[in-house]
Motif scaffolding. Structure first.
Motif, mmCIF file in Angstrom:
data_model
loop_
_atom_site.group_PDB
_atom_site.id
_atom_site.type_symbol
_atom_site.label_atom_id
_atom_site.label_comp_id
_atom_site.label_asym_id
_atom_site.label_seq_id
_atom_site.Cartn_x
_atom_site.Cartn_y
_atom_site.Cartn_z
ATOM 1 N N THR A 26 11.881 9.394 -6.234
ATOM 2 C CA THR A 26 12.695 8.769 -4.691
ATOM 3 C C THR A 26 14.315 9.301 -5.557
ATOM 4 N N ALA A 27 14.393 8.299 -6.856
ATOM 5 C CA ALA A 27 15.854 8.224 -7.564
ATOM 6 C C ALA A 27 16.578 9.967 -7.655
ATOM 7 N N ASP A 28 17.261 9.485 -8.086
ATOM 8 C CA ASP A 28 18.750 10.639 -8.793
ATOM 9 C C ASP A 28 18.024 10.344 -10.336
ATOM 10 N N ARG A 29 17.766 9.557 -10.912
ATOM 11 C CA ARG A 29 18.178 10.029 -12.974
ATOM 12 C C ARG A 29 17.070 8.270 -12.951
ATOM 13 N N MET A 30 15.968 8.969 -14.293
ATOM 14 C CA MET A 30 15.172 7.950 -14.142
ATOM 15 C C MET A 30 15.631 7.787 -15.968
ATOM 16 N N ILE A 31 15.879 6.525 -15.389
ATOM 17 C CA ILE A 31 15.852 5.954 -17.415
ATOM 18 C C ILE A 31 14.718 5.521 -17.935
ATOM 19 N N MET A 32 13.591 5.621 -19.222
ATOM 20 C CA MET A 32 12.391 5.219 -19.801
ATOM 21 C C MET A 32 13.207 4.310 -21.034
ATOM 22 N N LEU A 33 13.059 2.847 -20.693
ATOM 23 C CA LEU A 33 13.440 1.935 -21.625
ATOM 24 C C LEU A 33 11.639 1.403 -22.318
ATOM 25 N N ASP A 44 0.912 -1.288 0.017
ATOM 26 C CA ASP A 44 0.259 0.317 0.157
ATOM 27 C C ASP A 44 0.826 0.841 0.115
ATOM 28 N N SER A 45 0.180 2.263 -0.139
ATOM 29 C CA SER A 45 1.079 3.579 -0.447
ATOM 30 C C SER A 45 2.034 4.321 0.846
ATOM 31 N N ALA A 46 1.599 3.485 1.927
ATOM 32 C CA ALA A 46 2.401 3.782 3.140
ATOM 33 C C ALA A 46 3.958 3.016 3.227
ATOM 34 N N ALA A 47 3.302 2.142 3.083
ATOM 35 C CA ALA A 47 3.954 0.600 3.240
ATOM 36 C C ALA A 47 6.147 1.258 2.198
ATOM 37 N N GLY A 48 4.887 1.267 0.326
ATOM 38 C CA GLY A 48 5.109 1.798 -0.116
ATOM 39 C C GLY A 48 6.654 2.860 0.380
ATOM 40 N N GLU A 49 5.788 4.069 0.296
ATOM 41 C CA GLU A 49 6.810 5.393 0.617
ATOM 42 C C GLU A 49 8.169 4.885 1.511
ATOM 43 N N GLN A 50 7.314 3.811 2.078
ATOM 44 C CA GLN A 50 8.644 3.791 3.645
ATOM 45 C C GLN A 50 9.891 2.860 2.926
ATOM 46 N N VAL A 51 9.318 2.281 1.786
ATOM 47 C CA VAL A 51 10.365 1.335 1.380
ATOM 48 C C VAL A 51 11.357 1.810 0.444
ATOM 49 N N LEU A 52 10.857 2.988 -0.494
ATOM 50 C CA LEU A 52 11.540 4.186 -0.978
ATOM 51 C C LEU A 52 12.339 4.519 0.028
ATOM 52 N N ASP A 53 11.944 5.149 0.693
ATOM 53 C CA ASP A 53 12.480 6.544 1.968
ATOM 54 C C ASP A 53 14.410 5.146 2.414
ATOM 55 N N LEU A 54 14.023 3.897 2.810
ATOM 56 C CA LEU A 54 14.709 3.048 2.803
ATOM 57 C C LEU A 54 15.478 2.832 2.080
ATOM 58 N N LEU A 55 15.758 2.788 0.526
ATOM 59 C CA LEU A 55 16.202 2.724 0.112
ATOM 60 C C LEU A 55 16.977 4.304 -0.513
ATOM 61 N N ARG A 56 15.956 5.523 -0.830
ATOM 62 C CA ARG A 56 16.295 6.281 -0.805
ATOM 63 C C ARG A 56 18.169 5.944 0.577
ATOM 64 N N ASN A 57 17.729 6.212 1.649
ATOM 65 C CA ASN A 57 18.586 6.261 2.973
ATOM 66 C C ASN A 57 19.629 5.398 2.579
ATOM 67 N N VAL A 58 20.065 3.921 1.642
ATOM 68 C CA VAL A 58 20.720 3.620 1.493
ATOM 69 C C VAL A 58 21.617 3.582 1.007
ATOM 70 N N VAL A 59 21.387 5.219 -0.289
ATOM 71 C CA VAL A 59 22.230 5.342 -0.988
ATOM 72 C C VAL A 59 22.827 6.437 -0.927
ATOM 73 N N ASP A 60 21.969 7.449 -0.318
ATOM 74 C CA ASP A 60 22.660 8.494 0.984
ATOM 75 C C ASP A 60 23.635 8.487 1.716
ATOM 76 N N GLU A 61 23.337 6.724 2.513
ATOM 77 C CA GLU A 61 24.078 6.540 4.091
ATOM 78 C C GLU A 61 25.343 5.644 3.908
ATOM 79 N N GLY A 62 24.982 5.082 2.903
ATOM 80 C CA GLY A 62 25.665 3.819 2.689
ATOM 81 C C GLY A 62 26.853 4.399 1.331
ATOM 82 N N ALA A 63 27.259 3.196 1.103
ATOM 83 C CA ALA A 63 28.153 3.480 -0.208
ATOM 84 C C ALA A 63 27.448 2.530 -1.582
ATOM 85 N N GLN A 64 26.182 1.894 -1.004
ATOM 86 C CA GLN A 64 25.399 1.190 -2.301
ATOM 87 C C GLN A 64 25.250 2.189 -3.302
#
Lengths: 186, 260
Positions: B224-231, B190-210
Protein backbone atom coordinates in the motif's frame (compact mmCIF):
# COMPACT_ATOMS: atom_id res chain seq x y z
CA UNK A 1 -8.08 -24.18 -15.89
CA UNK A 2 -10.74 -25.79 -18.05
CA UNK A 3 -12.07 -23.51 -20.78
CA UNK A 4 -14.20 -26.43 -21.95
CA UNK A 5 -16.12 -26.63 -18.69
CA UNK A 6 -16.50 -22.87 -18.54
CA UNK A 7 -18.08 -23.08 -22.01
CA UNK A 8 -20.42 -25.84 -20.83
CA UNK A 9 -21.42 -23.52 -18.00
CA UNK A 10 -22.14 -20.65 -20.39
CA UNK A 11 -24.05 -22.93 -22.77
CA UNK A 12 -26.14 -24.24 -19.86
CA UNK A 13 -27.68 -20.74 -19.82
CA UNK A 14 -28.63 -20.95 -23.51
CA UNK A 15 -27.19 -21.50 -27.02
CA UNK A 16 -24.34 -19.24 -28.20
CA UNK A 17 -22.01 -19.06 -31.17
CA UNK A 18 -18.23 -19.13 -30.88
CA UNK A 19 -17.59 -15.41 -30.71
CA UNK A 20 -20.35 -14.93 -28.14
CA UNK A 21 -18.76 -17.66 -26.03
CA UNK A 22 -15.42 -15.86 -26.15
CA UNK A 23 -17.01 -12.56 -25.13
CA UNK A 24 -19.16 -14.08 -22.39
CA UNK A 25 -16.16 -15.91 -20.99
CA UNK A 26 -14.13 -12.70 -20.84
CA UNK A 27 -16.90 -10.46 -19.59
CA UNK A 28 -18.79 -12.67 -17.19
CA UNK A 29 -16.29 -15.25 -16.02
CA UNK A 30 -12.61 -14.34 -16.18
CA UNK A 31 -11.87 -10.76 -17.24
CA UNK A 32 -8.13 -11.30 -16.78
CA UNK A 33 -7.85 -14.02 -19.40
CA UNK A 34 -8.60 -13.12 -23.01
CA UNK A 35 -9.07 -16.23 -25.16
CA UNK A 36 -7.61 -16.59 -28.62
CA UNK A 37 -9.69 -18.08 -31.41
CA UNK A 38 -7.61 -21.26 -31.42
CA UNK A 39 -8.60 -21.89 -27.80
CA UNK A 40 -12.25 -21.11 -28.49
CA UNK A 41 -12.68 -23.32 -31.54
CA UNK A 42 -10.31 -26.03 -30.25
CA UNK A 43 -12.35 -26.33 -27.06
CA UNK A 44 -15.62 -26.44 -29.00
CA UNK A 45 -14.30 -29.13 -31.34
CA UNK A 46 -13.29 -31.34 -28.44
CA UNK A 47 -16.59 -30.77 -26.65
CA UNK A 48 -18.45 -31.73 -29.80
CA UNK A 49 -16.26 -34.79 -30.41
CA UNK A 50 -17.09 -35.99 -26.88
CA UNK A 51 -20.80 -35.41 -27.44
CA UNK A 52 -21.07 -32.71 -24.80
CA UNK A 53 -22.25 -29.98 -27.18
CA UNK A 54 -23.83 -29.96 -30.63
CA UNK A 55 -24.20 -27.23 -33.20
CA UNK A 56 -26.54 -26.13 -35.91
CA UNK A 57 -25.53 -23.98 -38.83
CA UNK A 58 -27.38 -20.70 -39.26
CA UNK A 59 -27.21 -19.58 -42.86
CA UNK A 60 -26.63 -15.86 -43.18
CA UNK A 61 -27.03 -14.06 -46.50
CA UNK A 62 -24.49 -11.29 -46.30
CA UNK A 63 -22.04 -12.86 -43.88
CA UNK A 64 -20.46 -16.29 -43.48
CA UNK A 65 -22.71 -18.95 -41.93
CA UNK A 66 -22.39 -19.26 -38.18
CA UNK A 67 -22.48 -22.27 -35.92
CA UNK A 68 -24.68 -21.96 -32.84
CA UNK A 69 -23.72 -24.36 -30.07
CA UNK A 70 -26.01 -25.90 -27.49
CA UNK A 71 -25.25 -28.19 -24.56
CA UNK A 72 -26.36 -31.86 -24.69
CA UNK A 73 -27.71 -34.00 -21.83
CA UNK A 74 -24.25 -35.59 -21.55
CA UNK A 75 -22.79 -32.09 -21.42
CA UNK A 76 -25.06 -31.14 -18.51
CA UNK A 77 -23.95 -34.32 -16.73
CA UNK A 78 -20.28 -33.49 -17.27
CA UNK A 79 -20.81 -29.88 -16.10
CA UNK A 80 -22.45 -31.17 -12.91
CA UNK A 81 -19.59 -33.63 -12.32
CA UNK A 82 -17.01 -30.84 -12.83
CA UNK A 83 -18.76 -28.47 -10.43
CA UNK A 84 -19.10 -31.06 -7.69
CA UNK A 85 -15.61 -32.51 -7.76
CA UNK A 86 -12.48 -30.92 -6.35
CA UNK A 87 -10.05 -29.29 -8.74
CA UNK A 88 -6.43 -30.32 -8.51
CA UNK A 89 -4.81 -27.20 -7.08
CA UNK A 90 -2.27 -25.74 -9.51
CA UNK A 91 1.03 -25.43 -7.65
CA UNK A 92 2.95 -23.56 -10.31
CA UNK A 93 6.26 -25.08 -9.27
CA UNK A 94 7.87 -24.38 -12.62
CA UNK A 95 8.83 -21.16 -10.99
CA UNK A 96 11.26 -18.70 -12.53
CA UNK A 97 12.46 -17.26 -9.23
CA UNK A 98 13.12 -20.72 -7.90
CA UNK A 99 15.23 -21.45 -10.98
CA UNK A 100 17.15 -18.19 -10.62
CA UNK A 101 17.96 -18.99 -7.00
CA UNK A 102 19.00 -22.54 -7.84
CA UNK A 103 21.29 -21.30 -10.63
CA UNK A 104 22.69 -18.47 -8.48
CA UNK A 105 23.54 -20.93 -5.69
CA UNK A 106 25.48 -23.14 -8.09
CA UNK A 107 27.38 -20.36 -9.86
CA UNK A 108 28.19 -18.15 -6.90
CA UNK A 109 28.68 -15.18 -9.27
CA UNK A 110 25.75 -13.38 -7.75
CA UNK A 111 24.66 -13.32 -4.13
CA UNK A 112 21.29 -15.01 -3.54
CA UNK A 113 20.42 -12.02 -1.33
CA UNK A 114 20.69 -9.83 -4.41
CA UNK A 115 18.43 -12.15 -6.41
CA UNK A 116 15.94 -12.22 -3.54
CA UNK A 117 15.98 -8.42 -3.29
CA UNK A 118 15.24 -7.92 -6.97
CA UNK A 119 12.55 -10.59 -6.97
CA UNK A 120 11.00 -8.99 -3.90
CA UNK A 121 10.94 -5.61 -5.63
CA UNK A 122 9.23 -7.15 -8.66
CA UNK A 123 6.57 -8.90 -6.61
CA UNK A 124 5.95 -5.91 -4.36
CA UNK A 125 5.45 -3.64 -7.35
CA UNK A 126 2.93 -6.09 -8.76
CA UNK A 127 1.20 -6.34 -5.42
CA UNK A 128 1.13 -2.55 -5.23
CA UNK A 129 -0.66 -2.45 -8.59
CA UNK A 130 -3.12 -5.16 -7.64
CA UNK A 131 -3.79 -3.62 -4.24
CA UNK A 132 -4.49 -0.25 -5.84
CA UNK A 133 -6.70 -1.86 -8.51
CA UNK A 134 -8.57 -3.64 -5.72
CA UNK A 135 -9.09 -0.33 -3.96
CA UNK A 136 -10.32 1.31 -7.15
CA UNK A 137 -12.62 -1.61 -7.94
CA UNK A 138 -14.04 -1.45 -4.40
CA UNK A 139 -14.52 2.31 -4.55
CA UNK A 140 -16.20 2.10 -7.96
CA UNK A 141 -18.62 -0.50 -6.61
CA UNK A 142 -17.51 -3.25 -9.00
CA UNK A 143 -19.13 -6.65 -8.53
CA UNK A 144 -17.90 -9.15 -6.00
CA UNK A 145 -16.57 -11.44 -8.73
CA UNK A 146 -13.96 -8.92 -9.89
CA UNK A 147 -13.03 -8.07 -6.31
CA UNK A 148 -12.43 -11.73 -5.59
CA UNK A 149 -10.31 -12.17 -8.70
CA UNK A 150 -8.09 -9.29 -7.59
CA UNK A 151 -7.98 -10.76 -4.10
CA UNK A 152 -6.82 -14.06 -5.56
CA UNK A 153 -4.01 -12.25 -7.34
CA UNK A 154 -3.10 -10.36 -4.15
CA UNK A 155 -3.13 -13.44 -1.91
CA UNK A 156 -0.94 -15.33 -4.38
CA UNK A 157 1.57 -12.49 -4.42
CA UNK A 158 1.50 -12.26 -0.63
CA UNK A 159 2.19 -15.97 -0.36
CA UNK A 160 5.03 -15.62 -2.82
CA UNK A 161 6.54 -12.72 -0.85
CA UNK A 162 6.33 -14.80 2.31
CA UNK A 163 8.12 -17.59 0.51
CA UNK A 164 10.89 -15.14 -0.47
CA UNK A 165 11.27 -14.31 3.24
CA UNK A 166 11.53 -18.01 3.97
CA UNK A 167 14.23 -18.37 1.32
CA UNK A 168 16.23 -15.67 3.02
CA UNK A 169 15.80 -17.25 6.48
CA UNK A 170 16.90 -20.67 5.32
CA UNK A 171 19.86 -19.34 3.31
CA UNK A 172 20.98 -17.38 6.38
CA UNK A 173 20.52 -20.42 8.58
CA UNK A 174 22.48 -22.54 6.14
CA UNK A 175 25.32 -19.99 6.09
CA UNK A 176 25.40 -19.89 9.89
CA UNK A 177 25.39 -23.66 10.19
CA UNK A 178 28.18 -24.02 7.64
CA UNK A 179 30.15 -21.22 9.28
CA UNK A 180 29.91 -22.66 12.80
CA UNK A 181 29.59 -26.24 11.73
CA UNK A 182 32.84 -27.51 13.19
CA UNK A 183 32.45 -25.71 16.47
CA UNK A 184 28.97 -27.11 16.93
CA UNK A 185 30.01 -30.64 16.02
CA UNK A 186 32.96 -30.63 18.42
CA UNK B 1 0.48 21.21 32.21
CA UNK B 2 3.43 23.58 32.42
CA UNK B 3 4.28 23.03 28.80
CA UNK B 4 1.15 24.71 27.50
CA UNK B 5 2.71 28.12 27.13
CA UNK B 6 5.91 26.82 25.62
CA UNK B 7 6.56 27.51 21.98
CA UNK B 8 8.02 25.03 19.57
CA UNK B 9 11.47 26.09 18.38
CA UNK B 10 11.42 27.31 14.79
CA UNK B 11 12.22 24.73 12.17
CA UNK B 12 15.64 25.06 10.64
CA UNK B 13 14.53 24.37 7.10
CA UNK B 14 11.23 24.20 5.30
CA UNK B 15 12.79 21.47 3.16
CA UNK B 16 11.11 18.65 1.35
CA UNK B 17 11.99 15.92 3.84
CA UNK B 18 9.60 14.94 6.60
CA UNK B 19 12.20 12.71 8.22
CA UNK B 20 15.97 12.59 7.87
CA UNK B 21 17.86 9.78 9.62
CA UNK B 22 21.62 10.22 9.32
CA UNK B 23 24.27 7.75 10.45
CA UNK B 24 22.11 6.49 13.30
CA UNK B 25 23.45 3.87 15.66
CA UNK B 26 21.64 2.63 18.73
CA UNK B 27 23.27 0.49 21.36
CA UNK B 28 21.34 -0.94 24.29
CA UNK B 29 23.31 -1.83 27.40
CA UNK B 30 27.08 -1.63 27.88
CA UNK B 31 30.14 -3.85 27.82
CA UNK B 32 29.74 -7.48 26.96
CA UNK B 33 25.96 -7.44 27.14
CA UNK B 34 25.66 -4.45 24.76
CA UNK B 35 23.31 -5.01 21.85
CA UNK B 36 23.68 -2.91 18.73
CA UNK B 37 20.12 -2.54 17.46
CA UNK B 38 20.96 -0.07 14.69
CA UNK B 39 24.36 -0.07 13.04
CA UNK B 40 24.45 3.03 10.90
CA UNK B 41 21.11 3.79 9.26
CA UNK B 42 20.50 6.54 6.69
CA UNK B 43 16.94 7.17 5.53
CA UNK B 44 15.29 10.22 3.99
CA UNK B 45 11.50 10.24 3.92
CA UNK B 46 10.20 12.98 1.59
CA UNK B 47 7.10 14.89 2.66
CA UNK B 48 3.95 13.19 1.45
CA UNK B 49 5.54 9.76 1.15
CA UNK B 50 4.07 6.55 2.51
CA UNK B 51 7.05 4.48 3.61
CA UNK B 52 6.82 0.90 4.83
CA UNK B 53 9.61 -0.57 6.93
CA UNK B 54 9.88 -4.34 7.00
CA UNK B 55 12.40 -6.75 8.40
CA UNK B 56 12.68 -9.84 10.57
CA UNK B 57 12.22 -9.45 14.32
CA UNK B 58 15.38 -8.08 15.86
CA UNK B 59 16.22 -6.18 12.67
CA UNK B 60 15.87 -2.85 14.45
CA UNK B 61 12.64 -1.60 12.93
CA UNK B 62 10.88 -0.90 16.23
CA UNK B 63 13.98 0.84 17.55
CA UNK B 64 14.01 3.02 14.43
CA UNK B 65 10.36 3.93 14.95
CA UNK B 66 10.99 4.84 18.60
CA UNK B 67 13.94 7.04 17.68
CA UNK B 68 12.06 8.86 14.90
CA UNK B 69 9.14 9.31 17.29
CA UNK B 70 11.43 10.91 19.86
CA UNK B 71 10.63 8.20 22.40
CA UNK B 72 14.33 7.40 22.70
CA UNK B 73 17.59 9.02 21.61
CA UNK B 74 20.20 7.54 19.27
CA UNK B 75 23.66 6.57 20.53
CA UNK B 76 25.14 8.21 17.46
CA UNK B 77 23.87 10.11 14.43
CA UNK B 78 21.08 12.62 13.90
CA UNK B 79 17.34 12.50 13.35
CA UNK B 80 15.31 15.36 11.96
CA UNK B 81 11.53 15.47 11.91
CA UNK B 82 9.91 18.27 9.92
CA UNK B 83 13.29 19.98 9.70
CA UNK B 84 13.97 19.83 13.45
CA UNK B 85 17.01 18.09 14.84
CA UNK B 86 15.64 16.01 17.71
CA UNK B 87 18.97 16.13 19.53
CA UNK B 88 18.66 19.92 19.87
CA UNK B 89 15.39 19.62 21.78
CA UNK B 90 15.01 19.41 25.54
CA UNK B 91 12.79 16.66 26.92
CA UNK B 92 9.90 19.14 27.24
CA UNK B 93 10.35 20.33 23.68
CA UNK B 94 10.48 16.73 22.53
CA UNK B 95 7.19 16.09 24.31
CA UNK B 96 5.67 19.04 22.48
CA UNK B 97 7.00 17.82 19.15
CA UNK B 98 5.47 14.39 19.76
CA UNK B 99 2.17 15.96 20.69
CA UNK B 100 1.90 18.43 17.82
CA UNK B 101 3.89 17.15 14.91
CA UNK B 102 3.81 13.36 15.19
CA UNK B 103 0.79 11.08 15.33
CA UNK B 104 1.23 7.55 16.68
CA UNK B 105 -0.76 4.45 15.71
CA UNK B 106 -0.04 1.23 17.56
CA UNK B 107 -0.76 -2.46 17.03
CA UNK B 108 -2.95 -2.66 20.14
CA UNK B 109 -4.66 0.71 19.58
CA UNK B 110 -3.73 2.11 23.04
CA UNK B 111 -7.09 3.78 23.59
CA UNK B 112 -8.18 4.69 27.10
CA UNK B 113 -10.98 2.23 27.96
CA UNK B 114 -12.96 4.58 30.24
CA UNK B 115 -13.23 7.30 27.59
CA UNK B 116 -15.55 7.44 24.59
CA UNK B 117 -14.14 7.51 21.07
CA UNK B 118 -14.62 11.30 20.90
CA UNK B 119 -12.97 11.79 24.30
CA UNK B 120 -10.02 9.61 23.29
CA UNK B 121 -9.51 11.73 20.19
CA UNK B 122 -10.05 15.07 21.94
CA UNK B 123 -7.79 14.26 24.89
CA UNK B 124 -4.38 15.01 23.32
CA UNK B 125 -5.68 18.42 22.22
CA UNK B 126 -6.97 19.25 25.69
CA UNK B 127 -3.68 18.13 27.23
CA UNK B 128 -2.08 20.60 24.83
CA UNK B 129 -4.28 23.43 26.11
CA UNK B 130 -6.97 23.51 23.44
CA UNK B 131 -10.33 24.50 24.94
CA UNK B 132 -12.82 21.68 25.42
CA UNK B 133 -15.39 22.90 22.91
CA UNK B 134 -12.85 23.36 20.18
CA UNK B 135 -11.13 20.08 21.02
CA UNK B 136 -14.40 18.17 20.63
CA UNK B 137 -15.19 19.94 17.36
CA UNK B 138 -11.84 18.92 15.97
CA UNK B 139 -12.24 15.39 17.35
CA UNK B 140 -15.61 15.12 15.59
CA UNK B 141 -14.05 16.25 12.30
CA UNK B 142 -11.24 13.74 12.73
CA UNK B 143 -13.66 10.88 13.46
CA UNK B 144 -15.63 11.94 10.39
CA UNK B 145 -12.46 11.77 8.32
CA UNK B 146 -11.86 8.14 9.29
CA UNK B 147 -15.50 7.27 8.65
CA UNK B 148 -16.77 6.50 12.16
CA UNK B 149 -18.48 9.71 13.21
CA UNK B 150 -21.47 7.57 14.18
CA UNK B 151 -19.48 5.77 16.87
CA UNK B 152 -18.14 8.79 18.70
CA UNK B 153 -20.07 8.14 21.93
CA UNK B 154 -18.95 4.49 22.13
CA UNK B 155 -16.23 3.26 24.42
CA UNK B 156 -13.41 1.14 22.97
CA UNK B 157 -14.89 -2.10 24.37
CA UNK B 158 -18.08 -1.41 22.40
CA UNK B 159 -16.13 -1.13 19.14
CA UNK B 160 -14.63 -3.78 16.85
CA UNK B 161 -10.86 -3.97 16.45
CA UNK B 162 -11.04 -2.21 13.11
CA UNK B 163 -13.17 0.57 14.57
CA UNK B 164 -10.80 0.97 17.52
CA UNK B 165 -7.88 1.32 15.15
CA UNK B 166 -9.78 3.93 13.18
CA UNK B 167 -10.39 5.87 16.40
CA UNK B 168 -6.65 5.59 17.07
CA UNK B 169 -5.95 6.98 13.59
CA UNK B 170 -8.42 9.82 14.21
CA UNK B 171 -6.51 10.56 17.41
CA UNK B 172 -3.20 10.48 15.53
CA UNK B 173 -4.56 12.90 12.92
CA UNK B 174 -6.37 15.33 15.20
CA UNK B 175 -3.39 17.61 15.84
CA UNK B 176 -2.67 17.65 12.09
CA UNK B 177 0.85 16.34 12.52
CA UNK B 178 3.41 16.28 9.70
CA UNK B 179 4.21 12.67 10.39
CA UNK B 180 2.21 9.56 11.28
CA UNK B 181 4.22 6.72 12.80
CA UNK B 182 2.40 3.39 12.65
CA UNK B 183 3.73 0.29 14.41
CA UNK B 184 2.14 -2.85 12.94
CA UNK B 185 -1.24 -1.11 12.63
CA UNK B 186 -2.87 -4.16 11.03
CA UNK B 187 -1.10 -6.74 13.20
CA UNK B 188 -4.08 -7.29 15.47
CA UNK B 189 -6.86 -7.08 12.85
CA UNK B 190 -8.58 -9.53 10.53
CA UNK B 191 -7.84 -9.07 6.86
CA UNK B 192 -10.93 -6.99 5.98
CA UNK B 193 -10.43 -4.58 8.90
CA UNK B 194 -6.72 -4.49 8.14
CA UNK B 195 -7.43 -3.45 4.59
CA UNK B 196 -9.68 -0.62 5.75
CA UNK B 197 -6.94 0.66 8.01
CA UNK B 198 -4.41 0.50 5.16
CA UNK B 199 -6.86 2.30 2.85
CA UNK B 200 -7.25 4.96 5.46
CA UNK B 201 -3.50 5.47 5.84
CA UNK B 202 -3.20 5.57 2.06
CA UNK B 203 -5.89 8.27 1.93
CA UNK B 204 -4.15 10.22 4.66
CA UNK B 205 -1.12 10.47 2.39
CA UNK B 206 -3.04 11.02 -0.85
CA UNK B 207 -5.45 13.65 0.43
CA UNK B 208 -3.62 15.32 3.28
CA UNK B 209 -0.17 16.77 3.65
CA UNK B 210 0.85 13.93 5.92
CA UNK B 211 3.75 11.55 5.68
CA UNK B 212 3.39 7.99 6.94
CA UNK B 213 6.16 5.77 8.24
CA UNK B 214 4.77 2.32 8.97
CA UNK B 215 6.47 -0.74 10.39
CA UNK B 216 4.78 -3.88 9.13
CA UNK B 217 5.14 -7.62 8.63
CA UNK B 218 2.30 -7.68 6.18
CA UNK B 219 3.27 -7.72 2.48
CA UNK B 220 -0.08 -6.21 1.56
CA UNK B 221 0.61 -3.40 3.98
CA UNK B 222 3.96 -2.79 2.35
CA UNK B 223 2.26 -2.86 -1.06
CA UNK B 224 0.00 0.00 0.00
CA UNK B 225 3.06 2.18 0.50
CA UNK B 226 5.06 4.18 -2.05
CA UNK B 227 8.33 2.70 -0.92
CA UNK B 228 9.53 -0.21 1.16
CA UNK B 229 12.71 -0.36 3.19
CA UNK B 230 13.93 -3.67 4.52
CA UNK B 231 16.04 -3.62 7.65
CA UNK B 232 18.30 -6.48 8.51
CA UNK B 233 20.74 -6.73 11.41
CA UNK B 234 20.38 -3.04 12.15
CA UNK B 235 21.09 -1.86 8.61
CA UNK B 236 19.07 -0.92 5.55
CA UNK B 237 19.35 -4.07 3.44
CA UNK B 238 16.91 -3.13 0.69
CA UNK B 239 15.20 0.03 -0.50
CA UNK B 240 12.45 -0.42 -3.08
CA UNK B 241 10.55 2.31 -4.85
CA UNK B 242 7.14 0.76 -5.52
CA UNK B 243 6.01 3.36 -7.99
CA UNK B 244 2.69 4.89 -8.75
CA UNK B 245 -0.24 2.58 -9.06
CA UNK B 246 -1.66 1.65 -12.46
CA UNK B 247 -5.32 1.98 -13.41
CA UNK B 248 -7.77 -0.85 -12.91
CA UNK B 249 -7.98 -1.50 -16.66
CA UNK B 250 -4.20 -1.64 -17.02
CA UNK B 251 -3.86 -4.05 -14.15
CA UNK B 252 -6.60 -6.30 -15.50
CA UNK B 253 -5.01 -6.37 -18.93
CA UNK B 254 -1.85 -7.97 -17.61
CA UNK B 255 -3.09 -9.78 -14.54
CA UNK B 256 -2.14 -13.15 -15.96
CA UNK B 257 1.53 -12.21 -16.01
CA UNK B 258 1.30 -12.01 -12.25
CA UNK B 259 1.42 -15.72 -11.71
CA UNK B 260 4.64 -17.00 -10.25
Amino acid sequence: MSVKHAFLGLLAEGPLHGYELKLSFEERLLPSSPLNYGQVYGSLERLERDGLVEHEVIVQEERPDKKVYRITAAGLGELDRWLRNPSVPALDLRNETFLKLAVARRLGDIDTAEVLASERRGSLRRLREVTEARRQAGAEGKGVQLLLLLDLAAFRLEAFLKWLERCEELFDQEATTNGNGNAEDA
Amino acid sequence: MATVTQRMPETTDGGTAAVVVKGVRKVFGTGETAVEALRGVDIVVPKGEFLAVMGPSGSGKSTLLHLVGGLDRPTEGTIEVGGQDLASLSDDELTLLRRRRIGFVFQFFNLLPILSAAENVALPLMVDGVREKQAFERAAASLERVGIAGRSAHRPTELSGGEQQRVAIARALVAEPVLILADEPTGNLDSAAGEQVLDLLRNVVDEGAQTVLMVTHDPRGAATADRMIMLKDGRVAEDHELGRAASLAEVLSHLEELEG
